[in-house]
Enzyme design. Structure first.
Site, short mmCIF file in Angstrom:
data_model
loop_
_atom_site.label_atom_id
_atom_site.label_comp_id
_atom_site.label_asym_id
_atom_site.label_seq_id
_atom_site.Cartn_x
_atom_site.Cartn_y
_atom_site.Cartn_z
N HIS A 108 48.13 -26.59 -12.61
CA HIS A 108 49.46 -26.93 -12.10
C HIS A 108 49.79 -26.00 -10.93
CE1 HIS A 108 53.45 -28.64 -12.17
NE2 HIS A 108 53.93 -27.42 -12.07
N ASN A 148 44.77 -28.03 -18.06
CA ASN A 148 45.37 -28.64 -16.87
C ASN A 148 45.59 -27.57 -15.80
OD1 ASN A 148 46.77 -30.62 -15.27
ND2 ASN A 148 48.72 -29.73 -15.93
N MET A 207 48.29 -37.76 -13.56
CA MET A 207 49.74 -37.88 -13.59
C MET A 207 50.26 -38.55 -14.86
SD MET A 207 50.41 -36.33 -10.84
CE MET A 207 52.10 -36.68 -10.40
N ARG A 208 49.68 -38.22 -16.01
CA ARG A 208 50.14 -38.81 -17.27
C ARG A 208 50.19 -37.76 -18.36
NH1 ARG A 208 50.77 -43.96 -17.45
NH2 ARG A 208 50.45 -44.67 -15.34
C1 GRF Z 1 46.79 -30.27 -7.52
O1 GRF Z 1 47.71 -29.58 -6.71
C2 GRF Z 1 46.99 -29.93 -8.97
O2 GRF Z 1 47.42 -28.62 -9.19
C3 GRF Z 1 48.09 -30.90 -9.37
O3 GRF Z 1 47.77 -32.08 -8.68
C4 GRF Z 1 47.07 -31.77 -7.48
C5 GRF Z 1 45.81 -32.58 -7.48
O4 GRF Z 1 45.12 -32.49 -6.26
N1 GRF Z 1 48.15 -31.04 -10.80
P1 GRF Z 1 43.66 -33.10 -6.12
O5 GRF Z 1 43.73 -34.58 -6.51
O6 GRF Z 1 42.75 -32.33 -7.02
O7 GRF Z 1 43.30 -32.93 -4.69
#
Ligand code: GRF
Length: 189
Positions: free
Chosen positions: A109, A107, A90-91
Site C-alpha cells: 500500500h 499487500n 482493487m478488491r
Molecule cells: C501501487 O502503488 C500499490 O502500492 C497500490 O497499487 C499500485 C499498483 O501499481 N496498491 P502497479 O499496478 O503495480 O503498477
C-alpha cells in the site's frame, strides 16, 4: 521452491518487479499465477510476456464475492500456491481466501499505514500536507488495508512535487516488495 500468486488490477509494475527479482536470482520463488479482475488491465500483457498463467475474471459474472473467491482459491490450489501477493488488486479479499491462506496473503500500500487507507493514497497524503511519505507491506485481513504491518519505508518530502513524490513511492515499492517477500520466505517457510 515457494510458489507465488500475484493479484493485480492495473498496470502491474509491482508484478514486474517481483518477476524481475526472480529472474535476476534475487528472490528464490516462482510466480505460478497472476489473478486479475479487469480484462483490459496492462498487467495481463506483462504476465503473458513472462509466460505466467493468468486467471482473468469478471466479478459481474458471479453472484457473489464468495463465488469468485472460491474459483480463485481453486486456481491457486491447483498450482500449489504458497503465498499470495496483492499488488494493486482493487478488491477486498473474502474469508474464502483468508481461511484457505491464513497469514499467507500480503499487500503493498502506497502510504505509511494506518494513515491514508484506501484509494488514491498517494494523493490523499500529499494533499494533506504530510512531511513524510512512504510505503507499507502488510498481512491482509477482512479490513481494508488493515492487517498487521510487515515492512515500511519512509522518505522526507522536502520540496518535492506530487509527481516526484509519486515516482519515489513507486521506486521504493519495486525494491521493498521483492525484498519483503524474500524475508517472509526465509523466515516463515
Ligand atoms: C501501487 O502503488 C500499490 O502500492 C497500490 O497499487 C499500485 C499498483 O501499481 N496498491 P502497479 O499496478 O503495480 O503498477
Amino acid at each position: 521452491m515457494i510458489n507465488l500468486a500475484v493479484f493485480a488490477s492495473g498496470t502491474g509494475t509491482n508484478f514486474d518487479a517481483i518477476v524481475k527479482a526472480i529472474d535476476d536470482g534475487k528472490l528464490d520463488a516462482k510466480v505460478v499465477l497472476m489473478v486479475c479482475d479487469k480484462s483490459n488491465a496492462k498487467v495481463i500483457d506483462k504476465a503473458l510476456k513472462a509466460n505466467i498463467d493468468t486467471y482473468v475474471f469478471d466479478p459481474k459474472a458471479f453472484s457473489s464475492k464468495m463465488e469468485y473467491d472460491n474459483c480463485i482459491k481453486l486456481e491457486c490450489q491447483k498450482r500449489n500456491v504458497d503465498l499470495i501477493c496483492l499488488a494493486g488488486y482493487m478488491r477486498i479479499v473474502s474469508n474464502v481466501l483468508l481461511d484457505a491462506y491464513p497469514n499467507r496473503i500480503i499487500n503493498i500500500h502506497p502510504s505509511l499505514l494506518p494513515a491514508f487507507k484506501g484509494k488514491d493514497a498517494i494523493k490523499q497524503a500529499y494533499m494533506y500536507g504530510v512531511k513524510v511519505m512512504g510505503v507499507s507491506i502488510h498481512y491482509v485481513n477482512e479490513d481494508l488495508d488493515g492487517g498487521s504491518i510487515i515492512a515500511q519505508k519512509a522518505f522526507e518530502l522536502n520540496d518535492m512535487s506530487f509527481e516526484q513524490a509519486e515516482s519515489r513511492i513507486h521506486e521504493i515499492e519495486h525494491e521493498l516488495y521483492p525484498n519483503t517477500i524474500k524475508k517472509i520466505i526465509e523466515e516463515d517457510f
